[in-house]
Design a protein around this motif. Structure first.
Motif, PDB file in Angstrom:
ATOM      1  N   THR A   1       0.840  -1.197   0.000  1.00  0.00           N
ATOM      2  CA  THR A   1       0.000   0.000   0.000  1.00  0.00           C
ATOM      3  C   THR A   1       0.875   1.247   0.000  1.00  0.00           C
ATOM      4  OG1 THR A   1      -0.026   0.182   2.415  1.00  0.00           O
ATOM      5  CG2 THR A   1      -1.727  -1.220   1.405  1.00  0.00           C
ATOM      6  N   PRO A   2       0.304   2.388  -0.387  1.00  0.00           N
ATOM      7  CA  PRO A   2       1.045   3.655  -0.268  1.00  0.00           C
ATOM      8  C   PRO A   2       1.489   3.933   1.159  1.00  0.00           C
ATOM      9  CG  PRO A   2      -0.845   3.950  -1.693  1.00  0.00           C
ATOM     10  CD  PRO A   2      -0.977   2.570  -1.117  1.00  0.00           C
ATOM     11  N   ARG A   3       0.708   3.518   2.135  1.00  0.00           N
ATOM     12  CA  ARG A   3       1.082   3.717   3.532  1.00  0.00           C
ATOM     13  C   ARG A   3       2.366   2.975   3.879  1.00  0.00           C
ATOM     14  NH1 ARG A   3      -2.690   1.419   8.368  1.00  0.00           N
ATOM     15  NH2 ARG A   3      -1.377   1.962  10.149  1.00  0.00           N
ATOM     16  N   GLU A   4       2.517   1.766   3.355  1.00  0.00           N
ATOM     17  CA  GLU A   4       3.737   1.009   3.629  1.00  0.00           C
ATOM     18  C   GLU A   4       4.948   1.627   2.934  1.00  0.00           C
ATOM     19  OE1 GLU A   4       1.819  -3.373   4.545  1.00  0.00           O
ATOM     20  OE2 GLU A   4       3.019  -3.117   2.735  1.00  0.00           O
ATOM     21  N   ILE A   5       4.741   2.144   1.733  1.00  0.00           N
ATOM     22  CA  ILE A   5       5.849   2.824   1.047  1.00  0.00           C
ATOM     23  C   ILE A   5       6.255   4.075   1.821  1.00  0.00           C
ATOM     24  CG2 ILE A   5       6.559   4.028  -1.054  1.00  0.00           C
ATOM     25  CD1 ILE A   5       4.776   2.134  -2.611  1.00  0.00           C
ATOM     26  N   ASP A   6       5.276   4.810   2.321  1.00  0.00           N
ATOM     27  CA  ASP A   6       5.568   5.985   3.130  1.00  0.00           C
ATOM     28  C   ASP A   6       6.400   5.604   4.355  1.00  0.00           C
ATOM     29  OD1 ASP A   6       4.925   8.898   3.834  1.00  0.00           O
ATOM     30  OD2 ASP A   6       4.200   7.840   5.602  1.00  0.00           O
ATOM     31  N   ALA A   7       6.054   4.473   4.983  1.00  0.00           N
ATOM     32  CA  ALA A   7       6.812   4.017   6.147  1.00  0.00           C
ATOM     33  C   ALA A   7       8.233   3.632   5.760  1.00  0.00           C
ATOM     34  CB  ALA A   7       6.095   2.835   6.799  1.00  0.00           C
ATOM     35  N   ALA A   8       8.400   2.999   4.587  1.00  0.00           N
ATOM     36  CA  ALA A   8       9.746   2.667   4.106  1.00  0.00           C
ATOM     37  C   ALA A   8      10.554   3.934   3.844  1.00  0.00           C
ATOM     38  CB  ALA A   8       9.658   1.815   2.846  1.00  0.00           C
ATOM     39  N   GLN A   9       9.908   4.956   3.302  1.00  0.00           N
ATOM     40  CA  GLN A   9      10.593   6.224   3.066  1.00  0.00           C
ATOM     41  C   GLN A   9      11.019   6.870   4.385  1.00  0.00           C
ATOM     42  OE1 GLN A   9       7.367   7.968   0.893  1.00  0.00           O
ATOM     43  NE2 GLN A   9       8.197   7.405  -1.117  1.00  0.00           N
ATOM     44  N   ALA A  10      10.224   6.655   5.433  1.00  0.00           N
ATOM     45  CA  ALA A  10      10.603   7.177   6.751  1.00  0.00           C
ATOM     46  C   ALA A  10      11.814   6.441   7.315  1.00  0.00           C
ATOM     47  CB  ALA A  10       9.412   7.057   7.714  1.00  0.00           C
ATOM     48  N   VAL A  11      11.880   5.125   7.108  1.00  0.00           N
ATOM     49  CA  VAL A  11      13.056   4.354   7.514  1.00  0.00           C
ATOM     50  C   VAL A  11      14.289   4.843   6.756  1.00  0.00           C
ATOM     51  CG1 VAL A  11      14.131   2.056   7.429  1.00  0.00           C
ATOM     52  CG2 VAL A  11      11.782   2.309   8.261  1.00  0.00           C
ATOM     53  N   ARG A  12      14.136   5.054   5.460  1.00  0.00           N
ATOM     54  CA  ARG A  12      15.258   5.569   4.660  1.00  0.00           C
ATOM     55  C   ARG A  12      15.721   6.924   5.184  1.00  0.00           C
ATOM     56  NH1 ARG A  12      12.470   4.510  -1.092  1.00  0.00           N
ATOM     57  NH2 ARG A  12      13.219   6.644  -1.379  1.00  0.00           N
ATOM     58  N   TYR A  13      14.802   7.782   5.555  1.00  0.00           N
ATOM     59  CA  TYR A  13      15.168   9.095   6.098  1.00  0.00           C
ATOM     60  C   TYR A  13      15.980   8.932   7.385  1.00  0.00           C
ATOM     61  CZ  TYR A  13      14.743  13.853   7.858  1.00  0.00           C
ATOM     62  OH  TYR A  13      15.035  15.116   8.332  1.00  0.00           O
ATOM     63  N   ARG A  14      15.532   8.045   8.255  1.00  0.00           N
ATOM     64  CA  ARG A  14      16.240   7.843   9.517  1.00  0.00           C
ATOM     65  C   ARG A  14      17.678   7.396   9.280  1.00  0.00           C
ATOM     66  NH1 ARG A  14      12.426   4.047  13.072  1.00  0.00           N
ATOM     67  NH2 ARG A  14      14.250   4.103  14.448  1.00  0.00           N
ATOM     68  N   VAL A  15      17.875   6.505   8.304  1.00  0.00           N
ATOM     69  CA  VAL A  15      19.222   5.992   8.040  1.00  0.00           C
ATOM     70  C   VAL A  15      20.052   6.996   7.245  1.00  0.00           C
ATOM     71  CG1 VAL A  15      20.551   4.190   6.875  1.00  0.00           C
ATOM     72  CG2 VAL A  15      18.503   3.585   8.195  1.00  0.00           C
ATOM     73  N   PHE A  16      19.508   7.499   6.135  1.00  0.00           N
ATOM     74  CA  PHE A  16      20.306   8.321   5.231  1.00  0.00           C
ATOM     75  C   PHE A  16      20.532   9.736   5.759  1.00  0.00           C
ATOM     76  CE2 PHE A  16      18.293   5.536   1.742  1.00  0.00           C
ATOM     77  CZ  PHE A  16      19.284   4.592   1.874  1.00  0.00           C
ATOM     78  N   VAL A  17      19.512  10.334   6.371  1.00  0.00           N
ATOM     79  CA  VAL A  17      19.634  11.719   6.819  1.00  0.00           C
ATOM     80  C   VAL A  17      20.093  11.786   8.275  1.00  0.00           C
ATOM     81  CG1 VAL A  17      18.414  13.895   7.180  1.00  0.00           C
ATOM     82  CG2 VAL A  17      17.919  12.496   5.159  1.00  0.00           C
ATOM     83  N   GLU A  18      19.349  11.133   9.176  1.00  0.00           N
ATOM     84  CA  GLU A  18      19.679  11.259  10.595  1.00  0.00           C
ATOM     85  C   GLU A  18      20.996  10.577  10.945  1.00  0.00           C
ATOM     86  OE1 GLU A  18      16.298   9.881  12.779  1.00  0.00           O
ATOM     87  OE2 GLU A  18      15.029  11.553  12.132  1.00  0.00           O
ATOM     88  N   GLU A  19      21.276   9.454  10.300  1.00  0.00           N
ATOM     89  CA  GLU A  19      22.497   8.711  10.626  1.00  0.00           C
ATOM     90  C   GLU A  19      23.663   9.084   9.715  1.00  0.00           C
ATOM     91  OE1 GLU A  19      24.060   4.061  10.836  1.00  0.00           O
ATOM     92  OE2 GLU A  19      21.912   4.479  10.699  1.00  0.00           O
ATOM     93  N   MET A  20      23.410   9.119   8.393  1.00  0.00           N
ATOM     94  CA  MET A  20      24.506   9.305   7.433  1.00  0.00           C
ATOM     95  C   MET A  20      24.659  10.751   6.956  1.00  0.00           C
ATOM     96  SD  MET A  20      23.908   5.807   5.217  1.00  0.00           S
ATOM     97  CE  MET A  20      25.286   6.161   4.113  1.00  0.00           C
ATOM     98  N   LYS A  21      23.762  11.645   7.406  1.00  0.00           N
ATOM     99  CA  LYS A  21      23.876  13.085   7.159  1.00  0.00           C
ATOM    100  C   LYS A  21      23.666  13.466   5.696  1.00  0.00           C
ATOM    101  CE  LYS A  21      24.845  13.220  11.497  1.00  0.00           C
ATOM    102  NZ  LYS A  21      23.711  13.429  12.441  1.00  0.00           N
ATOM    103  N   ALA A  22      22.798  12.741   5.007  1.00  0.00           N
ATOM    104  CA  ALA A  22      22.434  13.131   3.635  1.00  0.00           C
ATOM    105  C   ALA A  22      21.673  14.457   3.666  1.00  0.00           C
ATOM    106  CB  ALA A  22      21.574  12.052   2.983  1.00  0.00           C
ATOM    107  N   GLN A  23      21.767  15.183   2.561  1.00  0.00           N
ATOM    108  CA  GLN A  23      21.024  16.432   2.398  1.00  0.00           C
ATOM    109  C   GLN A  23      20.028  16.253   1.265  1.00  0.00           C
ATOM    110  OE1 GLN A  23      21.091  19.336   4.226  1.00  0.00           O
ATOM    111  NE2 GLN A  23      22.363  18.166   5.661  1.00  0.00           N
ATOM    112  N   LEU A  24      18.759  16.117   1.615  1.00  0.00           N
ATOM    113  CA  LEU A  24      17.708  15.899   0.629  1.00  0.00           C
ATOM    114  C   LEU A  24      17.085  17.239   0.224  1.00  0.00           C
ATOM    115  CD1 LEU A  24      15.933  12.811   2.270  1.00  0.00           C
ATOM    116  CD2 LEU A  24      17.828  12.840   0.632  1.00  0.00           C
ATOM    117  N   PRO A  25      16.278  17.247  -0.838  1.00  0.00           N
ATOM    118  CA  PRO A  25      15.564  18.477  -1.201  1.00  0.00           C
ATOM    119  C   PRO A  25      14.702  18.976  -0.044  1.00  0.00           C
ATOM    120  CG  PRO A  25      15.445  16.902  -2.998  1.00  0.00           C
ATOM    121  CD  PRO A  25      16.064  16.179  -1.823  1.00  0.00           C
TER     122      PRO A  25
END
Length: 280
Positions: free
Chosen positions: A31-55
């Protein structure tokens, strides 16, 4: 709110489950809800942990989102032992893009960093799939979780008749020289050749041959590699020529090329029984 259209991914739950180990299961997002949750996991890893800079929009939403999410399949690892909604149960994810789908939507993500067109052109009879956005929450970075992700990738490849997998794998930071040992090992021992050759785009190309072969301690080089890269090597993967620095994601990227025919027999035997059953 999900960035994925609602008409996307009304998946038949009987065909998208690829494996279970204990309370963990691997399957496609439904579902779109599950994809949204996966995107939140990606944010936690890539931005909060690895310091990525997204749009800016993605940073405000606290979601790693891009245009590819709308037409890729999203492989999940879900821990059913976690109480709560699906947003709380997704602990790992991979983004999968089949060649036919990529062609219909303007190409592969990896093409922004690596010149993969000659590779695809040399294999017109083969179907490629791209693996991307791999991440697992820190508490779940275990052998069991990685095995489930690979069981999912393998079952998905069998289900869709894929011939080869490829994608970017990342080293932390934007200074390739800090990974001289590992990158040089890959250059000398795992570089793609012949019909599977692919290189970093010329304007982005960074040298991986940073140390002479005789100066490389293989055990130390392997110990210095991200677990994902070591996992690819164990499966029989090759590494493209040249690295690319991704300033936005704060990483140094290499291209992984993994023909299905190159996956070592012991891994095919290991994943094959379950994967064949789940892919049928």
């Amino acid at each position: 709110m999900s960035a994925v259209p609602n008409q996307q991914l009304l998946v038949d739950q009987s065909v998208d489950l690829f494996g279970r180990i204990g309370s963990l299961e691997t399957r496609l997002a439904r579902t779109p809800r599950e994809i949204d949750a996966a995107q939140a996991v990606r944010y936690r890893v890539f931005v909060e942990e690895m310091k990525a800079q997204l749009p800016p929009d993605a940073m405000r939403q606290r979601r790693d989102v891009d245009a590819y999410d709308a037409f890729c399949d999203h492989l999940l690892v879900v821990d059913r032992a976690i109480e709560g909604d699906i947003e709380d149960q997704i602990v790992g994810t991979y983004r999968l893009l089949r060649q036919q789908v990529a062609i219909a939507h303007g190409g592969f993500y990896s093409a922004s960093e690596f010149d993969i067109a000659p590779l695809l052109a040399r294999h017109p009879e083969k179907q490629f799939m791209e693996l991307g956005r791999s991440c697992v929450l820190p508490a779940y970075r275990t052998k069991r979780t990685v095995e489930l992700l690979w069981q999912g990738n393998w079952a998905y490849a069998l289900k869709h008749g894929m011939s080869a997998m490829f994608g970017c794998a990342s080293f932390p930071g934007i200074r390739p020289e800090e990974h001289a040992l590992a990158l040089s090992f890959l250059h000398h021992n795992a570089r793609v050749k012949g019909e599977w050759m692919a290189s970093a785009r010329s304007e982005l190309y960074r040298e991986m041959d940073l140390m002479p072969l005789e100066a490389i301690n293989a055990r130390k080089a392997l110990a210095a590699m991200p677990p994902l890269v070591k996992g690819y090597l164990r499966l029989g993967a090759m590494i493209g020529d040249g690295a690319v620095v991704d300033q936005a994601f704060n990483t140094t990227d290499v291209l992984v090329v993994l023909p299905i025919s190159s996956i070592s027999d012991r891994y095919i035997n290991y994943y094959g029984a379950d994967a064949g059953r789940f892919a049928s």
